[in-house]
Design a protein around this motif. Structure first.
Motif, short mmCIF file in Angstrom:
data_model
loop_
_atom_site.label_atom_id
_atom_site.label_comp_id
_atom_site.label_asym_id
_atom_site.label_seq_id
_atom_site.Cartn_x
_atom_site.Cartn_y
_atom_site.Cartn_z
N SER A 307 0.84 -1.20 0.00
CA SER A 307 0.00 0.00 0.00
C SER A 307 0.87 1.25 0.00
O SER A 307 2.05 1.23 0.38
CB SER A 307 -0.90 0.01 1.24
OG SER A 307 -0.12 0.17 2.42
N GLU A 308 0.28 2.36 -0.40
CA GLU A 308 1.00 3.63 -0.39
C GLU A 308 1.41 4.01 1.03
O GLU A 308 2.48 4.57 1.26
CB GLU A 308 0.14 4.74 -1.01
CG GLU A 308 0.00 4.64 -2.52
CD GLU A 308 1.33 4.73 -3.23
OE1 GLU A 308 2.19 5.54 -2.81
OE2 GLU A 308 1.53 3.98 -4.21
N GLU A 309 0.54 3.70 1.99
CA GLU A 309 0.86 3.97 3.40
C GLU A 309 2.12 3.22 3.82
O GLU A 309 3.01 3.78 4.47
CB GLU A 309 -0.31 3.56 4.29
CG GLU A 309 -0.04 3.78 5.78
CD GLU A 309 -1.13 3.19 6.66
OE1 GLU A 309 -1.00 3.29 7.90
OE2 GLU A 309 -2.10 2.62 6.12
N LEU A 310 2.20 1.94 3.43
CA LEU A 310 3.36 1.14 3.80
C LEU A 310 4.60 1.65 3.08
O LEU A 310 5.68 1.78 3.71
CB LEU A 310 3.12 -0.33 3.46
CG LEU A 310 4.30 -1.28 3.71
CD1 LEU A 310 4.69 -1.27 5.18
CD2 LEU A 310 3.97 -2.68 3.24
N LEU A 311 4.49 1.95 1.79
CA LEU A 311 5.64 2.44 1.04
C LEU A 311 6.17 3.75 1.64
O LEU A 311 7.38 3.97 1.71
CB LEU A 311 5.26 2.64 -0.43
CG LEU A 311 5.03 1.35 -1.23
CD1 LEU A 311 4.44 1.69 -2.59
CD2 LEU A 311 6.32 0.57 -1.39
N THR A 312 5.24 4.60 2.06
CA THR A 312 5.66 5.86 2.70
C THR A 312 6.38 5.57 4.01
O THR A 312 7.41 6.19 4.32
CB THR A 312 4.43 6.75 2.97
OG1 THR A 312 3.81 7.07 1.72
CG2 THR A 312 4.83 8.03 3.68
N GLY A 313 5.87 4.61 4.79
CA GLY A 313 6.52 4.25 6.04
C GLY A 313 7.91 3.68 5.81
O GLY A 313 8.85 4.00 6.56
N LEU A 314 8.07 2.86 4.81
CA LEU A 314 9.39 2.29 4.49
C LEU A 314 10.36 3.38 4.08
O LEU A 314 11.54 3.35 4.44
CB LEU A 314 9.25 1.24 3.39
CG LEU A 314 8.50 -0.04 3.74
CD1 LEU A 314 8.28 -0.90 2.51
CD2 LEU A 314 9.26 -0.83 4.82
N GLU A 315 9.85 4.35 3.31
CA GLU A 315 10.70 5.46 2.87
C GLU A 315 11.16 6.30 4.05
O GLU A 315 12.30 6.80 4.06
CB GLU A 315 9.92 6.32 1.87
CG GLU A 315 10.74 7.40 1.19
CD GLU A 315 11.69 6.83 0.14
OE1 GLU A 315 12.71 7.50 -0.12
OE2 GLU A 315 11.41 5.75 -0.41
N GLU A 316 10.32 6.45 5.04
CA GLU A 316 10.70 7.22 6.22
C GLU A 316 11.77 6.51 7.03
O GLU A 316 12.67 7.13 7.59
CB GLU A 316 9.47 7.47 7.10
CG GLU A 316 8.46 8.44 6.46
CD GLU A 316 7.17 8.53 7.24
OE1 GLU A 316 7.00 7.73 8.20
OE2 GLU A 316 6.31 9.38 6.91
N ILE A 317 11.70 5.18 7.10
CA ILE A 317 12.68 4.42 7.86
C ILE A 317 14.00 4.29 7.11
O ILE A 317 15.08 4.43 7.67
CB ILE A 317 12.12 3.02 8.20
CG1 ILE A 317 10.90 3.14 9.10
CG2 ILE A 317 13.19 2.15 8.87
CD1 ILE A 317 10.13 1.83 9.26
N PHE A 318 13.90 4.04 5.81
CA PHE A 318 15.09 3.85 4.97
C PHE A 318 15.06 4.86 3.82
O PHE A 318 14.80 4.50 2.67
CB PHE A 318 15.12 2.43 4.39
CG PHE A 318 15.23 1.33 5.40
CD1 PHE A 318 16.41 1.14 6.11
CD2 PHE A 318 14.16 0.48 5.63
CE1 PHE A 318 16.52 0.11 7.03
CE2 PHE A 318 14.26 -0.56 6.55
CZ PHE A 318 15.44 -0.73 7.27
N PRO A 319 15.35 6.13 4.10
CA PRO A 319 15.32 7.12 3.03
C PRO A 319 16.45 6.89 2.03
O PRO A 319 17.58 6.58 2.40
CB PRO A 319 15.49 8.45 3.77
CG PRO A 319 16.22 8.08 5.03
CD PRO A 319 15.72 6.72 5.39
#
Length: 330
Positions: A307-319
């Motif tokens: 989901s977009e929510e999950l992808l955003t969360g992953l991006e925040e953790i591993f920019p």
């Protein structure tokens, strides 16, 4: 199984690549054969190896295991897109390293191809990859050697591995001047925790039409739920993963990753693979199962919709670092 074109070629390959590095050192021959059978049964047709796999006194052993599997018949070779690599010193047991037994000279490429074909029990290699940059051999010489092999039908396509962006450009500009196709793939270190390839390697690959084949998609196990496994008394982190987790900031990052996926009810390893499948330019990550069960786990990543929510969360953790030059300049 989902398929895609390998870079700008007409070659269709599965979106997961079966890595065979464990065949021999960690996985015995019968189990290795079972894994390859299961891969084909699942529609996974892209197999990756290297002449040096087996390592040490057993280098070449992995190619031999694949060759004995091909020899069983049943269309195994015909169904497989076979990739191997050249670069490492392959002097035999008891031999001291000798000049021209490694790297990318025309002499060693010729010798290495013949040896790989013998071990693999096949008459051709679908994708022949340069395992590392050889700064002492000009690309004019490398392409002259590859051109001969293509004319002989022993090699169909050429790819690179661990190349920086400027070497991808040099290689393909030289190939273009010779009227050759040039590199069609780049195999690089790329995963959620290691995204430096996004700066120049992946942009160069996309510019020149190379398919990107990420190796170490779980970053040595770091993205495979290592902290949870430890807490549950399972296999403890070792090697590079253990060293990384000794850093408190890295451990906190991995913990945040595992917590996020736990919230979404997702398995870490499968999610790390699924994330790579969303990345522009990626043909498919290499999975290196030691057991058939690990292969089946990797295959589940193909069915995940992040989901977009999950992808955003992953991006925040591993920019990611961003593309160059913006990654290091205004």
């Amino acid at each position: 199984m989902k398929y895609t074109q390998l870079g700008r070629t007409g070659l269709k390959v599965s979106r997961l690549v079966l890595g065979t590095m464990n065949f021999g050192p960690q996985t015995d021959e019968p189990t290795s054969h079972s894994i390859m059978d299961a891969a084909l049964d699942a529609g996974l047709n892209f197999f990756d190896t290297a002449n040096v796999y087996g390592w040490g006194d057993d280098k070449g052993r992995t190619e031999e295991i694949i060759g004995s599997w091909f020899a069983q018949g049943g269309g195994r070779r015909d169904k497989t897109v076979l990739a191997t690599k050249v670069y490492a010193n392959m002097a035999g047991d008891g031999q001291e390293p000798w000049p021209n037994h490694d790297r990318l000279s025309a002499l060693n490429i010729r010798r290495a191809v013949e040896a790989s074909l013998t071990r693999l029990r096949t008459d051709h290699i679908d994708l022949y990859q340069f395992h590392h940059v050889d700064r002492n051999t000009p690309f004019e010489e490398i392409w002259q050697a590859v051109d001969v092999l293509i004319q002989q039908g022993k090699v169909l396509y050429a790819g690179s591995s661990n190349f920086p962006g400027y070497k991808i450009a040099q290689a393909n500009e030289t190939a273009a001047r010779r009227g050759m196709v040039g590199l069609v793939s780049e195999q690089c270190l790329y995963n959620l925790a290691e995204r430096r390839a996004e700066m120049e390697v992946i942009p160069a690959a996309r510019e020149y039409g190379l398919g990107v084949i990420p190796w170490s998609p779980l970053h040595g196990g770091l993205l495979g739920g290592v902290i949870k496994k430890e807490s549950e008394g399972g296999r403890r982190a070792s090697g590079r993963s253990a060293d990384a987790l000794a850093n408190t900031s890295v451990r906190a990052q991995v913990q945040a990753y595992e917590d996020l996926l736990d919230k979404h009810g997702l398995a870490p390893g499968e999610t790390a693979l699924a994330w790579l499948l969303t990345r522009p330019g990626v043909t498919g990550p290499i999975v290196g199962p030691r057991t058939p069960e690990q292969l089946h786990s990797a295959l589940r990543a193909l069915e995940l919709e992040l989901s977009e929510e999950l992808l955003t969360g992953l991006e925040e953790i591993f920019p990611g670092p961003g593309a160059s030059p913006e990654a290091f300049a205004w």
